[in-house]
Write an enzyme that holds these catalytic residues in place. Structure first.
Site, PDB file in Angstrom:
ATOM      1  N   GLU A  96       0.855  -1.187   0.000  1.00  0.00           N
ATOM      2  CA  GLU A  96       0.000   0.000   0.000  1.00  0.00           C
ATOM      3  C   GLU A  96       0.891   1.236   0.000  1.00  0.00           C
ATOM      4  O   GLU A  96       2.019   1.178   0.477  1.00  0.00           O
ATOM      5  CB  GLU A  96      -0.876  -0.015   1.264  1.00  0.00           C
ATOM      6  CG  GLU A  96      -1.881   1.117   1.315  1.00  0.00           C
ATOM      7  CD  GLU A  96      -2.781   1.074   2.560  1.00  0.00           C
ATOM      8  OE1 GLU A  96      -2.556   0.227   3.432  1.00  0.00           O
ATOM      9  OE2 GLU A  96      -3.695   1.905   2.627  1.00  0.00           O
ATOM     10  N   GLU A 210     -16.556  -0.177  -3.452  1.00  0.00           N
ATOM     11  CA  GLU A 210     -16.357   0.996  -2.596  1.00  0.00           C
ATOM     12  C   GLU A 210     -16.643   2.233  -3.422  1.00  0.00           C
ATOM     13  O   GLU A 210     -16.475   2.206  -4.637  1.00  0.00           O
ATOM     14  CB  GLU A 210     -14.884   1.087  -2.147  1.00  0.00           C
ATOM     15  CG  GLU A 210     -14.532   0.249  -0.970  1.00  0.00           C
ATOM     16  CD  GLU A 210     -13.042   0.364  -0.630  1.00  0.00           C
ATOM     17  OE1 GLU A 210     -12.383   1.333  -1.050  1.00  0.00           O
ATOM     18  OE2 GLU A 210     -12.558  -0.540   0.063  1.00  0.00           O
ATOM     19  N   HIS A 247      -8.454   4.255   1.903  1.00  0.00           N
ATOM     20  CA  HIS A 247      -7.999   3.844   0.580  1.00  0.00           C
ATOM     21  C   HIS A 247      -7.883   5.091  -0.286  1.00  0.00           C
ATOM     22  O   HIS A 247      -8.816   5.879  -0.365  1.00  0.00           O
ATOM     23  CB  HIS A 247      -9.010   2.912  -0.080  1.00  0.00           C
ATOM     24  CG  HIS A 247      -8.924   1.506   0.432  1.00  0.00           C
ATOM     25  ND1 HIS A 247      -9.892   0.578   0.160  1.00  0.00           N
ATOM     26  CD2 HIS A 247      -7.997   0.883   1.185  1.00  0.00           C
ATOM     27  CE1 HIS A 247      -9.555  -0.564   0.731  1.00  0.00           C
ATOM     28  NE2 HIS A 247      -8.405  -0.410   1.366  1.00  0.00           N
TER      29      HIS A 247
END
Lengths: 302, 375
Positions: A96, A210, A247
């Protein structure tokens, strides 16, 4: 992008703390881990796996189909490009917070060498009862069990919850495809949907989306032609606009990426959209028995 | 990370040799008057990292130092969006002939840098896209390449830029180079102006630095980061946690962005209002104790949902963090747990043993109980 027991897996960053922990979990779940990469420790063994200096060395020595990266962001580009250059067909990028321009370079290298990238910022792939690659709790029996429901998720934590709910309802999974939470993904919701649509072991599909981006909308276009029952849950209905919700991909700007827009697009493609994760299993069960009308009825009963 | 106009110009545009007008950053009306005395007729501009500053009254002309002092007094301390104006840029006035739009940004669909140009400068790109979509020219560039002058001139073909075209081409190339060198998510010049004297200059600049690249842009990152945060959000940021404070009363502590958003959604589904977004996913799963402190520090919180669904994030480690912090914090609001995934047996046993609390089997039930308790 459905991993199989025969797939030979190479782990980049195998000797780090997380690399070690998850490699042991993968091996324990009978994933075929054939090599690890660490330029400083080539020739050694680690958790029973031979270490090589580069993906190219590993491919030459033992062959490899899948690479998974436990590599911190500053080194991620170089590692991913080296895996693509070595001819790895499927590259799982767990990392990430890789700088966006490095992510672009990873995708460019992958396209050049014919590598499919899953991620960045994915939790990986699980084929329950067979193997897993990544950082999913495949080995927790209350969460995953073999079955015929395919699950696509941007989020690992939420994907875990959804599989848990399916398993509790007696619905096992054919495959879990974690596509990742970054804005620029190698494998999109649509790509994963196509794979599950084509998979003979999958009878129903759950899409866990999402807010942010337009992947659910693009998947909805393809979903119009899918005959398998499909259920979707989109996270972020309560998220305030203009804020990044963890995110990097989950941000609503203007009319793009909104909850309402995604839900509308999916529903127009006969995907049953539910309000809470607990409603997914009942909708899937109804769909497997009685098709879409039964699913709609099951959802409105809740 | 957002940058104010003055920082974007001095840290990104000027070093890339993109022409800007003479300007001085000022912190008071007095300083603005002094700057105007040096510069002459000027524009006094509020420095806040949001658009529509002009419409909000944050940009005014001044022809004398006295006028500059006056308008500076009006603009300072003004509220624009979520920001209070604390800084002004006093910039040379210029006679504008045409206004263009130029930008380089991440195209997330193509996964490539995208250069945008339009002859309809001065308005938002969203407005241009809605009203005059044909006025926007686009050029996607391979990540390992730089656009040639030829690439740019085909992009600009037919726009009738006349004598300004070579300058525009040069600026677009430099803008792309600066975007690459500085890890921009967005580098936008709007307007890019053709002046009466024939020069093309950047009158405004918006620069968004990729947060993931701050580690390798440390020299300029100190000049950014002026985002509006509450004290609690700032404490979160200092602890390396993404916290967004909301106006509800049900606190949320979960791992992973997707699960955290879902917890908020389910709170709303049952008629409650979330008090925050706060996730400890990824590497941050070891920070459960700090996270608990943050959530409980929000005075609006009347109950708390702790929802762990461990994949990478080990629930036993997170539960242990919560329990250690619990002894110190002694929460006075009711707390409702749901714990599943990696490490769940140990985690559930820890919470049961140390806190005497039975986690809910379904997160929906934990949320429902928390919503009821908050009412």
């Amino acid at each position: 992008m459905i991993v199989r027991k025969k797939d030979r897996v190479v782990v980049l960053g195998i000797t780090g703390k997380q690399g070690t922990f998850w490699t042991e979990k993968m091996i324990g779940y009978s994933t075929n881990v054939v090599a690890g990469i660490n330029p400083k420790r080539a020739g050694e063994m680690h958790v029973g796996v031979p270490i090589f200096a580069s993906p190219a060395d590993a491919v030459r020595a033992v062959g490899a189909d899948v690479a998974v990266m436990f590599i911190p962001p500053p080194m991620a580009k170089e590692a991913a490009v080296s895996a693509a250059q070595a001819g790895i067909k499927l590259l799982i990028v767990l990392t990430e917070h890789i700088p966006a321009q490095d992510v672009m370079a990873i995708h460019a290298a992958a396209a050049k060498h014919g590598t499919r990238v899953v991620g960045p910022n994915t939790a990986g792939l699980v084929t329950p009862g067979e193997c897993f690659v990544g950082i999913m709790p495949a080995f927790v029996p209350s969460v995953f069990k073999p079955g015929r429901v395919g699950v696509i998720s941007r989020s690992g934590s939420l994907g875990t919850l959804v599989c848990l709910n399916l398993t509790r309802a007696g619905l096992g999974q054919s495959a879990f495809i974690g596509i990742g939470g970054d804005p620029m993904l190698g494998t999109t919701t649509r790509d994963a949907l196509e794979a599950l649509d084509a998979d003979a072991g999958t009878d129903a599909i759950v899409i866990v989306g999402e807010i942010g981006g337009d992947m659910e909308e693009a998947a909805a276009e393809y979903a119009k032609g899918v005959r398998k029952p499909m259920v979707a849950f989109i996270a972020g209905a309560a998220a305030p606009p203009g804020k990044k919700m963890g995110h990097a991909g989950a941000i609503v700007t203007g009319n793009t990426g909104s909850y309402a827009g995604k839900r509308k697009a999916l529903e127009a493609a006969s995907v049953i959209a539910v309000d809470a994760p607990s409603q997914i299993a009942a909708a899937v069960a109804a769909g497997l028995k009685g098709g879409r009308t039964a699913m709609q009825a099951a959802v409105s009963r809740q | 990370m957002n940058f104010e106009e003055h920082a974007a110009k001095s840290l990104v545009l000027a070093p890339a040799a993109i022409p800007v007008l003479r300007a001085i950053l000022c912190l008071s009306a007095k300083e603005a008057a002094m700057a105007a005395a040096q510069i002459g007729p000027c524009v006094v501009k509020a420095q806040v990292p949001v658009g529509k500053r002009g419409k909000a009254g944050g940009i005014k002309l001044a022809n004398t130092p006295k006028e500059a002092e006056q308008v500076a007094g009006q603009i300072l301390d003004m509220r624009i969006g979520d920001y209070t104006v604390e800084r002004l840029l006093v910039e040379q006035q210029a006679k504008i002939v045409r206004e263009f739009y130029a930008a380089v940004l991440n195209d997330t669909t193509l996964r490539k840098p995208l250069i945008l140009f339009s002859t309809e400068g001065g308005m938002d790109i969203e407005e241009i896209a809605a009203e005059k979509p044909k006025a926007i020219r686009r050029l996607a560039v391979d990540i390992d390449k730089a656009p040639s002058a030829k690439d740019i001139s085909s992009m600009l073909a037919g726009l009738d830029l006349g004598a300004a075209e070579p300058q525009v081409t040069d600026i677009l190339q430099k803008l792309h180079a600066a975007y690459r060198a500085r890890d921009a998510e967005l580098l936008e010049v709007n307007p890019l102006a053709l002046l009466a004297d024939g020069r093309v200059v950047a009158l405004d600049c918006k620069f968004v630095l990729d947060d993931a690249a701050i580690y390798r842009q440390a020299d300029i990152a100190v000049g950014g980061g002026a985002s509006a945060m509450t004290d609690l959000e700032r404490r979160g940021a200092e602890a390396g946690l993404k916290l967004i404070q909301l106006d509800g009363n049900v606190g949320v502590l979960a791992n992973g962005a997707g699960l955290t958003m879902t917890t908020m959604d389910v709170i709303r589904h049952y008629g409650g209002k979330p008090a925050n977004f706060l996730e400890i996913g990824g590497e941050a799963y070891t920070k459960a104790g700090i996270a608990l402190d943050l959530v409980l520090s929000n005075p609006g919180v009347k109950s708390l949902v702790i929802n762990f669904c461990g994949a990478f994030a080990r629930t036993d480690v997170m539960a242990d963090g919560v329990i250690k912090a619990w002894a110190k914090l002694r929460p006075t609001v009711p707390v409702f747990f749901s714990i599943h995934g990696t490490g769940e047996d140990e985690a559930v046993a820890l919470v049961r043993g140390a806190l005497g609390i039975e986690p809910y089997d379904f997160m929906e039930d934990a949320v429902q109980a928390a919503v009821r308790a908050a009412q």
